[in-house]
Design a protein around this motif. Sequence first.
Motif, mmCIF file in Angstrom:
data_model
loop_
_atom_site.group_PDB
_atom_site.id
_atom_site.type_symbol
_atom_site.label_atom_id
_atom_site.label_comp_id
_atom_site.label_asym_id
_atom_site.label_seq_id
_atom_site.Cartn_x
_atom_site.Cartn_y
_atom_site.Cartn_z
ATOM 1 N N ARG A 112 -9.186 -0.467 -5.822
ATOM 2 C CA ARG A 112 -9.874 -1.075 -4.677
ATOM 3 C C ARG A 112 -11.307 -1.432 -5.025
ATOM 4 N NH1 ARG A 112 -7.296 2.767 -0.760
ATOM 5 N NH2 ARG A 112 -5.416 1.686 -0.174
ATOM 6 N N ARG A 128 0.832 -1.214 0.000
ATOM 7 C CA ARG A 128 0.000 0.000 0.000
ATOM 8 C C ARG A 128 0.861 1.256 0.000
ATOM 9 N NH1 ARG A 128 -5.072 -1.757 3.730
ATOM 10 N NH2 ARG A 128 -6.103 -2.926 2.079
ATOM 11 N N THR A 179 -12.968 -5.153 -4.946
ATOM 12 C CA THR A 179 -14.204 -5.408 -4.208
ATOM 13 C C THR A 179 -15.243 -6.044 -5.118
ATOM 14 O OG1 THR A 179 -13.759 -3.551 -2.738
ATOM 15 C CG2 THR A 179 -16.033 -4.307 -2.830
ATOM 16 N N ARG A 223 -6.016 4.579 -7.143
ATOM 17 C CA ARG A 223 -6.040 3.699 -5.977
ATOM 18 C C ARG A 223 -7.484 3.303 -5.646
ATOM 19 N NH1 ARG A 223 -2.495 6.611 -3.251
ATOM 20 N NH2 ARG A 223 -4.067 7.791 -2.153
#
Length: 72
Positions: A40, A24, A44, A36
């Motif tokens: 993500r 990260r 997900t 970023r």
Amino acid sequence: MQAAPVRATTVRATAIPSFTTALRAVESLLMNSGQRTARRNAWTSVLEDRRRAKDRIETERVLQQQVAGGRL
């Protein structure tokens, strides 16, 4: 005769970052926040697709058992 003064030694403990934390940190250096967030969100979405696929397979299995047992 006097004893020599005792010097206190300083001990510094630094925690070794986990692999995820290190990734990260590198990610934050290389990408701006929009990229970023997009990455993500994509991950997900992948996890949610896997969960739905698992649920679908389980539902199909239960339905096939019900048909095989003559319950439908």
